[in-house]
Design an enzyme around this catalytic site. Structure first.
Site, PDB file in Angstrom:
ATOM      1  N   ASP A  48       0.779  -1.156   0.073  1.00 18.22           N
ATOM      2  CA  ASP A  48       0.101  -0.194   0.096  1.00 18.22           C
ATOM      3  C   ASP A  48       0.939   1.022   0.187  1.00 18.22           C
ATOM      4  OD1 ASP A  48      -2.923  -0.467  -0.225  1.00 18.22           O
ATOM      5  OD2 ASP A  48      -2.810  -0.262   1.448  1.00 18.22           O
ATOM      6  N   LYS A 129     -30.549 -15.978  13.454  1.00 19.30           N
ATOM      7  CA  LYS A 129     -30.253 -15.422  11.929  1.00 19.30           C
ATOM      8  C   LYS A 129     -29.445 -13.922  12.741  1.00 19.30           C
ATOM      9  CE  LYS A 129     -31.724 -14.539   7.819  1.00 19.30           C
ATOM     10  NZ  LYS A 129     -30.832 -13.793   7.453  1.00 19.30           N
ATOM     11  N   CYS A 422     -35.211  25.708  -4.720  1.00 15.36           N
ATOM     12  CA  CYS A 422     -33.349  26.340  -5.021  1.00 15.36           C
ATOM     13  C   CYS A 422     -33.280  27.243  -4.439  1.00 15.36           C
ATOM     14  CB  CYS A 422     -33.617  25.114  -6.347  1.00 15.36           C
ATOM     15  SG  CYS A 422     -34.310  25.979  -8.157  1.00 15.36           S
TER      16      CYS A 422
HETATM   17  S1  IVH Z   1     -27.975 -21.544   7.570  1.00 22.28           S
HETATM   18  C1  IVH Z   1     -28.235 -23.500   3.439  1.00 22.28           C
HETATM   19  N1  IVH Z   1     -28.137 -20.260   9.887  1.00 22.28           N
HETATM   20  O1  IVH Z   1     -28.541 -15.912   6.557  1.00 22.28           O
HETATM   21  C2  IVH Z   1     -28.270 -21.948   4.404  1.00 22.28           C
HETATM   22  N2  IVH Z   1     -27.910 -18.957   7.603  1.00 22.28           N
HETATM   23  O2  IVH Z   1     -29.964 -15.422   4.227  1.00 22.28           O
HETATM   24  C3  IVH Z   1     -27.337 -21.862   4.851  1.00 22.28           C
HETATM   25  N3  IVH Z   1     -27.239 -16.833   8.478  1.00 22.28           N
HETATM   26  O3  IVH Z   1     -26.013 -16.380   4.117  1.00 22.28           O
HETATM   27  C4  IVH Z   1     -27.058 -20.701   6.115  1.00 22.28           C
HETATM   28  N4  IVH Z   1     -27.826 -16.557  11.079  1.00 22.28           N
HETATM   29  O4  IVH Z   1     -25.610 -15.748   6.251  1.00 22.28           O
HETATM   30  C5  IVH Z   1     -27.435 -19.957   8.783  1.00 22.28           C
HETATM   31  N5  IVH Z   1     -27.829 -19.515  11.924  1.00 22.28           N
HETATM   32  C6  IVH Z   1     -28.327 -19.036  10.895  1.00 22.28           C
HETATM   33  C7  IVH Z   1     -28.016 -17.549   9.779  1.00 22.28           C
HETATM   34  C8  IVH Z   1     -27.593 -17.446   8.524  1.00 22.28           C
HETATM   35  C9  IVH Z   1     -27.672 -15.793   9.633  1.00 22.28           C
HETATM   36  C10 IVH Z   1     -27.470 -16.002   7.080  1.00 22.28           C
HETATM   37  C11 IVH Z   1     -25.824 -16.373   6.694  1.00 22.28           C
HETATM   38  C12 IVH Z   1     -26.760 -16.604   5.391  1.00 22.28           C
HETATM   39  C13 IVH Z   1     -27.833 -16.450   5.049  1.00 22.28           C
HETATM   40  C14 IVH Z   1     -29.124 -16.402   4.536  1.00 22.28           C
END
Ligand code: IVH
Length: 703
Positions: A48, A129, A422
């Protein structure tokens, strides 16, 4: 390379030239090591530094910039430095559920797919999630070998060096593990850490992040792993990619295994047997949401049995065996202090609610959109009102409703401005839609003269079908617009550039990114366009609804700039005769006439047009060759043309006095059909319209 560098300001020209040569060579060498051989010799920070020095020297000695300078390479060198990693197993996304009913449907779909008997149990896991970004970690023989972001699901960015700095990510796994083990999970930021990072950014005069998720993304995608290391990133493991030998047969037991390997897994994961308990867990997590310390945006349900997961497989990019039950958009109540009007680049006026700051889903909201005047009317929202605001994901917060019981006495009904904010104080107009109804959008009629719209108009002015000035594109317009020495704020300014840069000042040649040659080239290109066709001139003015075709019709009809100019001024003056004459023109409808009248009623626009007309020579419109065989006929081109482009064919036909239409009707006189012609050809045959091929067209009419 342990030499002491001379400060850029003190470099002699000769020294600068030789250093630029050395830097070009050195950067190319390190690029090859990094990208080609995967064996960099220097740290990203040192790399960099080479870049920065190269740029600083080029900045001071513009004319010494080499043809092989690294700065000629397009794109940010930063992101170019992330290698790509292909995911051996695609990284997928999740389907969403927004209601209990959606969850019921999901479970039903799974059962049906698996042809399960009603009494047969189906185990599902439920877990938060996490609102962060997903990361795939590859371990070989228990050692971390690479880390990749999700990217497009198939290929991600190599962020291995950065992932190694995250304490939640073990470099070496504990216990006996499969030879190849890809762990997937979420990188996220604690809310408290997010606040601290932003405070530091602010102290250091750097941009602050909007939310913890963006902070996590910004921290992980740092070129310098030392910066990543200084950011307290967290990681939860919740899934996997390639695994050479599966150590467990259920989701639950896989998560237990990941924990035993040394990963953090989410403590709020449970196993349920029916929809009611899934939803009960969802409610429980929702109630805890504010106290978790990190952002989540829903609850993920997954079929527990991995053999069933395999049978279920995927639909497009989502697994059939999982779903994300999202939390509803978050709402909050606050006071609306005021309503401001923002003017967009097309002059559209958008009302914005200025709010007493309020936290909605962990984000402080101070502004919300009110969409348009109708929305304000519908809500009857007034400054001083207490309102409910909603924020869903990344979308702009919006005002949902007014709590009228809390309205302060004396709160006055909001009146949408009829004058643009404006500095021109031009009237705001409400445009008609194509069907003649009053549209919802209000626009500033200042057009070229409105500071908010000016730059857009300038871009249009120099565009290919308008003045088409070589070397003067959007980028250069933005450059000149803000340039203190040679500002271009109106079209006429383009044609006075050289004069303003005249004598021995040569300001442009000395500017960064320019040079004597490119300045001269630009001036020559501008000179070339000082003589311009009437149609291009009219089109370049950027009058609403006056596209290329309309401009051409106007040019043909009025013939000369003076005739056109007189006519539009008369129309703007509401002179009936001039208006009638314009209405009579083919293809010129009331919306066009309205727009023309509006444009030329504006003093600023009139002045601007006159200044431009003083600078350029407008050629009279070419009159159609009256006696050509196609003059007065309506021609349609369809199918592939082989000897000319569609644009050229059209120009040629018009030149010969024909009218070119886009569709076949009873009024069509001739269809020129190339290979692949379809419905238009058929229609021509149905209507008994003469059809010829391209060669016949040339033989008969061109020659
Ligand atoms: S399972 C095949 N579990 O949500 C599915 N995803 O909208 C694999 N994410 O790309 C994902 N918490 O980044 C899973 N407890 C969780 C999650 C999770 C967040 C995110 C992940 C995924 C996105 C899908």
């Amino acid at each position: 390379m342990d030499q002491i560098e001379t400060a850029v300001e003190e470099l002699s020209e000769a020294a600068a030239a030789s250093e630029l040569e050395r830097l070009a060579r050195e950067i190319a060498y390190h690029d090859k090591l990094y990208h080609g051989d995967d064996a960099p010799e220097i740290s990203d920070a040192a790399y960099d530094a080479l870049w920065r020095r190269n740029r600083a020297i080029e900045h001071r000695f513009t004319h010494l910039k080499r043809t092989d300078s690294p700065s000629h390479r397009v794109g940010a060198p930063v992101s170019e430095r992330f290698e790509k990693i292909g995911h051996s197993v695609a990284m997928l996304s999740l389907d969403n559920a927004f209601s209990e009913e959606d969850v019921g449907d999901f479970v039903e779909r799974v059962r049906r797919f698996l042809k399960m008997d009603p009494g047969q149990p189906l185990g599902l896991t439920a877990e938060p999630k996490i609102d962060g970004l997903s990361l795939s970690l590859r371990y070989e023989d228990g050692k971390l070998v690479s880390a990749a972001t999700r990217g497009d699901g198939q290929t991600g960015e190599d962020v291995t060096a950065n992932a190694r700095t995250i304490t939640d990510i073990p470099a070496v796994l504990s216990g006996i593990v499969p030879k190849v083990l890809e762990i997937r999970g979420e990188v996220y930021f604690l809310n408290a850490d997010f606040v601290a990072v932003n405070e530091r950014q602010e102290r250091e005069g750097k941009p602050v992040y909007a939310n913890p998720r963006n902070t996590a993304a910004g921290s992980l995608r740092q070129l310098d792993p030392n910066i990543t290391a200084s950011r307290p990133l967290k990681f939860f493991a919740y899934a996997w990619g390639e695994v050479s030998e599966m150590p467990a047969d259920t989701q639950m037991r896989m998560i237990d295994f990941l924990r035993a390997c040394g990963f953090r897994t989410n403590p709020l994961m449970v196993r349920c047997e029916d929809v009611a308990s899934l939803v009960a867990h969802y409610r429980q997590i929702e109630a805890m949401r504010a106290e978790l310390g990190y952002d989540i945006d829903g609850v993920v349900y997954k079929v527990d049995d991995l053999a069933l997961q395999r049978r279920l497989g995927f639909v497009s990019r989502n697994p059939r065996w999982a779903i994300a039950h999202k939390f509803p958009a978050e709402k909050a109540v606050t006071v609306l202090n005021d309503i401001d009007i923002q003017v967009g680049r097309t002059g559209a006026l958008t009302p914005v609610a200025r709010l007493q700051p309020v936290t909605v889903g962990g984000v402080v909201v101070t502004n919300a959109t009110l969409h348009n005047a109708e929305e304000i009317e519908r809500l009857d929202v007034r400054p001083g009102d207490t309102v409910t605001v909603q924020r869903a994901g990344d979308v702009i917060p919006q005002v949902l409703s007014v709590i009228t019981e809390k309205r302060p006495s004396g709160a006055e009904k909001y009146v949408f401005p009829t004058i643009c904010p404006c500095d021109l104080k031009t009237p705001v107009v409400r445009e008609e839609t194509a069907s003649g109804e009053a549209g919802v959008i209000r626009r500033c009629s200042g057009e070229f003269a409105c500071p908010y719209q000016r730059i857009e108009h300038l871009r249009h002015f120099v565009s290919r079908r308008a003045f088409d000035i070589d070397g003067l594109g959007e980028k250069q317009i933005a450059f000149f617009y803000d340039d203190p020495d040679l500002p271009v704020r109106a079209p006429a300014d383009i044609f006075t550039l050289q004069k303003r840069d005249g004598g021995n000042l040569k300001k442009l040649a000395a500017k960064e990114g320019w040079g004597a040659t490119s300045a001269e080239k630009l001036f020559a290109a501008i000179e070339q366009r000082r003589t311009i066709g009437l149609d291009r001139m009219i089109y370049g003015l950027g009058i609403r609804h006056v596209g290329e075709n309309t401009a051409r019709t106007l040019a043909r009809s009025y013939g000369s700039w003076n005739a056109f100019h007189d006519a539009v001024l008369s129309v703007a003056n509401e002179e009936e005769e001039a208006r009638e004459e314009m209405v009579a023109l083919d293809d010129i409808g009331p919306a066009v006439i309205e727009a023309i009248a509006r444009y030329f009623s504006e003093d600023h626009n009139r002045a601007l047009v006159e200044q431009l007309a003083d600078e350029v020579n407008v050629e009279d419109a070419e009159q159609p060759v009256a006696n050509s065989a196609v003059s007065g006929k309506t021609v349609v081109f369809t199918g592939a043309l082989e000897r000319m482009s569609r644009d050229e064919a059209k120009a040629m036909a018009e030149q010969m006095g024909a009218k070119v239409a886009g569709s076949v009707s009873k009024k069509t006189d001739l269809v020129v059909a190339g290979p692949g012609a379809g419905s238009k050809l058929k229609k021509a045959q149905d209507l008994d319209v003469e059809v010829i091929d391209e060669d016949t067209w040339f033989e008969r009419y061109v020659k």
